[in-house]
Design an enzyme around this catalytic site. Structure first.
Site, mmCIF file in Angstrom:
data_model
loop_
_atom_site.group_PDB
_atom_site.id
_atom_site.type_symbol
_atom_site.label_atom_id
_atom_site.label_comp_id
_atom_site.label_asym_id
_atom_site.label_seq_id
_atom_site.Cartn_x
_atom_site.Cartn_y
_atom_site.Cartn_z
ATOM 1 N N ARG A 150 3.578 52.332 78.460
ATOM 2 C CA ARG A 150 2.690 53.393 78.926
ATOM 3 C C ARG A 150 1.326 53.129 78.296
ATOM 4 N NH1 ARG A 150 7.445 56.144 77.068
ATOM 5 N NH2 ARG A 150 8.597 57.146 78.766
ATOM 6 N N LYS A 174 7.007 58.892 74.105
ATOM 7 C CA LYS A 174 6.926 60.338 74.270
ATOM 8 C C LYS A 174 7.762 61.047 73.219
ATOM 9 C CE LYS A 174 5.980 60.564 79.232
ATOM 10 N NZ LYS A 174 6.443 61.091 80.541
ATOM 11 N N HIS A 246 -0.529 52.346 84.640
ATOM 12 C CA HIS A 246 0.883 52.595 84.899
ATOM 13 C C HIS A 246 1.442 51.660 85.967
ATOM 14 C CE1 HIS A 246 3.682 55.462 83.233
ATOM 15 N NE2 HIS A 246 4.315 55.545 84.386
ATOM 16 N N ARG A 249 3.279 48.931 84.425
ATOM 17 C CA ARG A 249 4.596 49.356 83.933
ATOM 18 C C ARG A 249 5.610 49.359 85.081
ATOM 19 N NH1 ARG A 249 7.221 52.477 79.883
ATOM 20 N NH2 ARG A 249 8.298 54.342 80.608
ATOM 21 N N HIS A 272 13.025 55.316 78.825
ATOM 22 C CA HIS A 272 13.420 56.479 79.618
ATOM 23 C C HIS A 272 14.609 57.175 78.958
ATOM 24 C CE1 HIS A 272 11.608 54.698 83.572
ATOM 25 N NE2 HIS A 272 10.722 55.358 82.861
ATOM 26 N N TYR A 281 13.291 52.659 90.625
ATOM 27 C CA TYR A 281 12.881 51.295 90.945
ATOM 28 C C TYR A 281 13.844 50.584 91.894
ATOM 29 C CZ TYR A 281 9.766 52.176 87.058
ATOM 30 O OH TYR A 281 8.830 52.734 86.246
#
Length: 301
Positions: A150, A174, A246, A249, A272, A281
């Protein structure tokens, strides 16, 4: 509106401490509440978070939506409001949930844009390597693409996070969750080139001694700076796609999947929390899924 300020501040503390959300996520949730309080003020509606009714909230959402808010933005706003009032109920500030009957609009899942390897090569080839910033920018793009970071993770990357001998870098994602991401020798080479030939000549500001990527004034880059670097390169090669940091990514995950990587491994590298986020994806190359089926299923013939 003083009562709103108190409850919203408590809510922000809850998001940060109890749920471990990042500063950016907390800011976004607080922004949703700011929209609501601005609406109440503009319409002279004097209610507190404890006694506001579902009718008032429904009217707020209707009025905001009539100003051209997209279904996706409306869904995000409703989700933010539900989170706030769930917090109030959880903390016993109020007994009922006023958002209970308000439905989130159904929206299709937004599929990510991706770049081909040829487009990524073209973007990197367009960098002016005769400048100090050019060497840095090449290292930045190689890192974004090769490690699937990110942009917030990239700009906070530190020299002390580089474990090149082991082939990993440490990422703080995150909610301050940390993970180790593999980094190839190809990308290591460009980071080493930047750290040994460009970075030592900068007048580094106090507090940024350990920050990997710096601007010309010796301070850490902002997310907006990285976005601008990529946009300018896209214009330079006349790329007819709307891209951002992004996008690299997304391309990282897509290319790994297309070349045979499993979703669980990609999930770990991307950081994730849920594999359902990674599954987005899968849509990108249906032919690839056929190849997987025909190669691995026992009844392929």
């Amino acid at each position: 509106m003083k009562s709103w300020v108190k409850y919203i501040n408590d809510y922000k503390s809850y998001l940060k401490i109890e749920r471990g959300l990042s500063v950016n996520s907390v800011t976004n949730y607080a922004f949703d509440m700011q929209k609501l309080t601005d609406y109440l003020t503009d319409n002279s509606i004097n209610v507190s978070p404890v006694n506001i009714t579902d009718d008032t909230l429904q009217q707020f959402i209707y009025d905001v939506s009539s100003q051209g808010l997209s279904a996706r933005s409306r869904a995000r706003l409703i989700s933010g409001l539900k989170s706030f009032f769930n917090f109030l109920v959880f903390e016993d500030y109020r007994k009922d949930m006023p958002m209970e009957l308000i439905e989130v609009p159904k929206i299709g899942r937004k599929l990510p844009d991706t770049l081909s390897t040829a487009e990524i090569d073209s973007l990197i080839a367009a960098i002016n390597l005769s400048t100090a910033e050019g060497e840095r920018n090449r290292a930045i793009l190689e890192t974004l693409y090769s490690c699937g970071l990110r942009v917030s993770e990239l700009v906070t990357l530190r020299l002390s996070d580089l474990f090149f001998d082991e082939g990993f870098i440490k990422i703080t994602g995150k909610g301050n969750k940390q993970r180790f991401v593999p980094i190839g020798s190809f990308t290591q080479k460009y980071i080493d080139l930047y750290t040994t030939t460009i970075r030592p000549h900068l007048n580094i500001n106090k507090g940024h001694e350990d920050t990997l990527f710096l601007n010309r004034w010796g301070r850490g880059l902002t997310r907006a700076m990285v976005f601008t670097i990529i946009k300018q390169l896209a214009v330079k090669i006349n790329l007819q796609k709307s891209i951002s940091p992004h996008t690299f990514r997304h391309s990282f995950a897509t290319h790994l999947l297309e070349n045979g990587a499993d979703l669980r491994s990609i999930q770990l590298m991307l950081g994730h929390e849920s594999i359902t986020t990674t599954e987005i994806y899968v849509h990108l190359d249906r032919k690839f899924l056929n190849i997987v089926l025909n190669k691995y299923h026992p009844r392929k013939n």
